[in-house]
Structure formats: structure tokens, C-alpha cells
Design a protein around this motif. Structure first.
Motif, short mmCIF file in Angstrom:
data_model
loop_
_atom_site.label_atom_id
_atom_site.label_comp_id
_atom_site.label_asym_id
_atom_site.label_seq_id
_atom_site.Cartn_x
_atom_site.Cartn_y
_atom_site.Cartn_z
N TYR A 140 63.66 39.98 26.41
CA TYR A 140 64.82 39.12 26.70
C TYR A 140 64.97 38.12 25.56
N HIS A 141 65.92 38.42 24.68
CA HIS A 141 66.17 37.58 23.51
C HIS A 141 67.29 36.59 23.84
N PHE A 142 66.90 35.36 24.12
CA PHE A 142 67.86 34.31 24.48
C PHE A 142 67.36 32.99 23.91
N PRO A 143 67.37 32.86 22.57
CA PRO A 143 66.73 31.71 21.95
C PRO A 143 67.35 30.37 22.32
N GLN A 144 68.65 30.36 22.68
CA GLN A 144 69.26 29.10 23.09
C GLN A 144 68.61 28.56 24.37
N GLN A 145 68.09 29.45 25.20
CA GLN A 145 67.50 29.04 26.46
C GLN A 145 65.97 28.97 26.37
N SER A 146 65.35 30.00 25.80
CA SER A 146 63.89 30.04 25.75
C SER A 146 63.33 29.30 24.55
N ALA A 147 64.13 29.16 23.50
CA ALA A 147 63.71 28.58 22.21
C ALA A 147 62.63 29.42 21.53
N VAL A 148 62.46 30.67 21.99
CA VAL A 148 61.48 31.57 21.39
C VAL A 148 62.17 32.91 21.10
N PRO A 149 62.58 33.14 19.87
CA PRO A 149 63.29 34.39 19.54
C PRO A 149 62.33 35.54 19.29
N PHE A 150 62.89 36.75 19.32
CA PHE A 150 62.16 37.95 18.92
C PHE A 150 62.64 38.35 17.53
N ILE A 166 57.71 49.53 25.32
CA ILE A 166 58.69 48.54 24.89
C ILE A 166 59.99 49.31 24.68
N LYS A 167 60.88 49.24 25.67
CA LYS A 167 61.98 50.20 25.75
C LYS A 167 63.30 49.67 25.22
N GLY A 168 63.48 48.35 25.21
CA GLY A 168 64.76 47.84 24.76
C GLY A 168 64.81 46.33 24.78
N VAL A 169 66.02 45.79 24.66
CA VAL A 169 66.23 44.35 24.58
C VAL A 169 67.56 43.98 25.20
N LYS A 170 67.58 42.84 25.86
CA LYS A 170 68.85 42.19 26.19
C LYS A 170 69.01 41.04 25.22
N ASP A 171 70.09 41.07 24.45
CA ASP A 171 70.35 40.02 23.46
C ASP A 171 71.45 39.12 23.98
N SER A 172 71.07 37.93 24.42
CA SER A 172 72.02 36.94 24.92
C SER A 172 72.30 35.85 23.91
N SER A 173 71.95 36.11 22.65
CA SER A 173 72.13 35.08 21.62
C SER A 173 73.59 34.86 21.27
N GLY A 174 74.45 35.87 21.52
CA GLY A 174 75.83 35.79 21.07
C GLY A 174 76.00 36.14 19.61
N ASP A 175 74.91 36.49 18.95
CA ASP A 175 74.92 36.82 17.52
C ASP A 175 75.01 38.34 17.38
N TYR A 176 76.23 38.86 17.17
CA TYR A 176 76.36 40.31 17.12
C TYR A 176 75.64 40.91 15.92
N ALA A 177 75.55 40.18 14.84
CA ALA A 177 74.84 40.70 13.66
C ALA A 177 73.38 41.00 14.01
#
Length: 312
Positions: A140-150, A166-177
Motif C-alpha cells: 500500500y503505497h500512500f506516502p501522504q498518509q503513511s509517510a513511508v513510501p515504497f 508480493i503480488k502487487g501494489v495500490k498506489d494512492s500517491s496520485g503520482d501517475y509517473a
């Protein structure tokens, strides 16, 4: 992406609560069933939108057990199991596996800030080894909330060490790049990338991503499913435009209270406005603002989401 376990449109489901702030399992199960019947391929439960970190360890088990017992298929649920505590993360992941879930969404250990990639690799290695396999882990990649990115380097190390786990990721960063970089680096190995934002659904599917896990799918999943099925063409483009508009509407007020207001008005069930502090219900004219914005976006009314549906 073919053969993605949760490929398609997944709602980050709201969690229904009683007036005393306890989980309302009957209403919650009915909402989950409605979502699965109205455009969702799967459900991310007990994530950010589901207020997972406002619930205790035993409550999180009770919620998952309760909705499965009420007929929500465990195979279509991706519970959030990531905690600051290693042992809690492991036990919640084992519990999800025992209930029949195929995958879980795991936050990084979020209390201590700026951990090294070595530290995060050690943490996830412990989670995998102590869980014993048999269930897929989604980061769960959500650095704005967790402050810990992958980082990409960390994901690559984890995939090499634990292929198929390790099958996948949810990217909630809003950073499409960042989403695109994960697709480019890892999708060839079966790594499933899910957008946490509705405005990227058509784009991420076209570029090899697996779909989305989003809050606004509580109200717009039927349009997301059109995009998932059609991918391109006028119908898909029109549906994506609704997803874009509903994303803006959902963030016109505080996201979680605003979505609760929409569901409360759609079902006639005031209990949907109940929310655990520090979140608060909408006040004054905010409820009407949320409703008007979602209506203008084209997402309302929500067919079949009446009192009868909510009570069953």
C-alpha cells in the motif's frame, strides 16, 4: 493485465457503524453485496476509506468474519492488514487467509519515519516468512498518509526474494509517473498495479496496470466497469469522464464523511453518517454540497440502493 487476482474495479469500501461506533455488520454486508452487484470486481475493505486504523485488532477480525458469515465472498475481498506492529500485521494476514481471502493490502510500518529500504525489506521478509504463504501481499503505497513510501529498488528486491507472494501494489500517491514506472519495471513479472484514483483508470489499464481500488467506487463503480470492459471508444471515454467528475465531486468536501453522506441519502439510512473520531460528520450545508456535486458529476441516483437493499 491478464490473470490479475483483483483485476478490474475495486471499491475501497466504507465501513458501516452503529450509533455507539461499533461495526454495523448487517448494513456493511449489504453494502458490500450491492457494490459487487453494481460494477465492482472486488472490494478493498478496512483500508483508509474503511477507517481500518480507527478499529482495534479484534474489531478488524470481527468485521471480516462478520461480513463473510453474512454471505460476502471472501475470495473477492482484499482486507487491509498493515499495522505499525509486526505481530499484528502477521496475525491479521493469517486471519484473512483463514477466512478464504486471496490477498491482503499491507501498509508499511508507519509510526517510525524515514526507515531505510533495508529496514522495510527486513519487515516484509518477516511478514512473509511468519505468514507462511498461501496468500498474496499487496503493498500500500500512500506516502501522504503513511509517510513511508515504497521505492522501486525495494519492490524489486521483494519480488526477487518472494516471487508470487508480493503480488502487487495500490498506489494512492496520485503520482501517475510512479504508477507507470512500477508497470514498466514489474508488470512483465505479473506484478499488479492498481490506481488509488479514479481519473487514472482508463490510462492505467491501457498501459498494463490491473485496475483500481478507489473510494469513489462506492458510488461510481458501474461507470468504472464500463471502462474496464470497453477500454477504448466513445462509451469508455464517456464513462471515464464520469469517473473524472466523481473524483472531483468526492473531494469537494472531506472525502470519507462526504461519501458517507451520499450513501446515507441514497439508502435513507442515517447510520451511514456515523464515523469514528477524529473524523467528523459533515455539518451545515456541506451535506448538500456533497450531494449536489455528485449529482452534477452524473453518478446519482444509485439504482437499487434503497432502504430495503440496505437492510437485507
Amino acid at each position: 493485465m491478464k490473470d490479475a487476482l483483483f483485476g478490474g474495479i475495486n471499491a475501497a469500501a466504507l465501513t458501516a457503524m452503529n450509533p455507539d461506533l461499533s461495526p454495523d455488520l448487517d448494513t456493511y454486508a449489504a453494502h458490500c453485496k450491492w457494490l459487487l452487484a453494481n460494477g465492482c470486481n472486488g472490494l478493498g475493505i478496512l483500508g483508509t476509506t474503511g477507517e481500518a486504523n480507527s478499529f482495534g485488532f479484534n474489531e478488524r477480525k470481527e468485521i471480516l468474519e462478520g461480513i463473510v458469515a453474512r454471505g460476502v465472498p471472501a475470495t473477492r475481498l482484499m482486507p487491509g492488514t498493515g499495522c505499525a506492529s509486526l505481530t499484528d500485521t502477521v496475525e491479521l494476514t493469517k486471519h484473512a487467509k483463514a477466512q478464504g481471502c486471496r490477498g491482503v493490502l499491507v501498509l508499511p510500518p508507519f509510526y517510525y519515519k524515514a526507515p531505510t529500504d533495508d529496514g522495510l525489506f527486513a519487515y516484509f521478509s518477516e511478514v512473509v516468512n511468519r505468514t507462511g504463504g498461501g496468500i498474496a501481499l499487496y503493498l500500500y503505497h500512500f506516502p501522504q498518509q503513511s509517510a513511508v513510501p515504497f521505492s522501486l529498488d525495494l519492490i524489486g528486491r521483494l519480488l526477487k526474494a518472494f516471487p508470487g507472494v508480493i503480488k502487487g501494489v495500490k498506489d494512492s500517491s496520485g503520482d501517475y509517473a510512479n504508477m507507470k514506472a512500477m508497470i514498466d519495471h514489474f508488470a512483465k513479472d505479473g506484478f499488479e498495479v492498481y490506481s488509488g484514483a479514479d481519473n487514472f483508470v482508463q490510462k492505467i489499464l491501457a498501459e498494463g496496470g490491473a485496475g483500481c481500488i478507489t473510494a469513489a467506487a462506492n458510488v461510481n463503480a458501474r461507470f468504472g466497469q464500463i471502462v474496464y470492459q470497453k477500454r477504448t471508444g466513445p462509451e469508455a471515454d464517456a464513462a471515464q469522464a464520469v469517473l473524472d467528475a466523481t473524483r472531483k465531486a468526492a473531494t469537494a468536501v472531506a472525502l470519507i464523511p462526504g461519501l458517507r453522506e451520499i450513501i446515507a441519502r441514497s439508502t435513507g439510512h442515517d447510520g451511514w453518517r456515523v464515523i469514528r473520531p477524529p473524523h467528523l460528520p459533515l455539518v451545515g450545508d456541506e451535506g448538500q454540497k456533497a450531494w449536489d456535486a455528485m449529482q452534477a458529476a452524473g453518478a446519482l441516483p444509485l439504482a437499487g440502493m434503497g432502504m430495503k437493499a440496505a437492510a437485507e
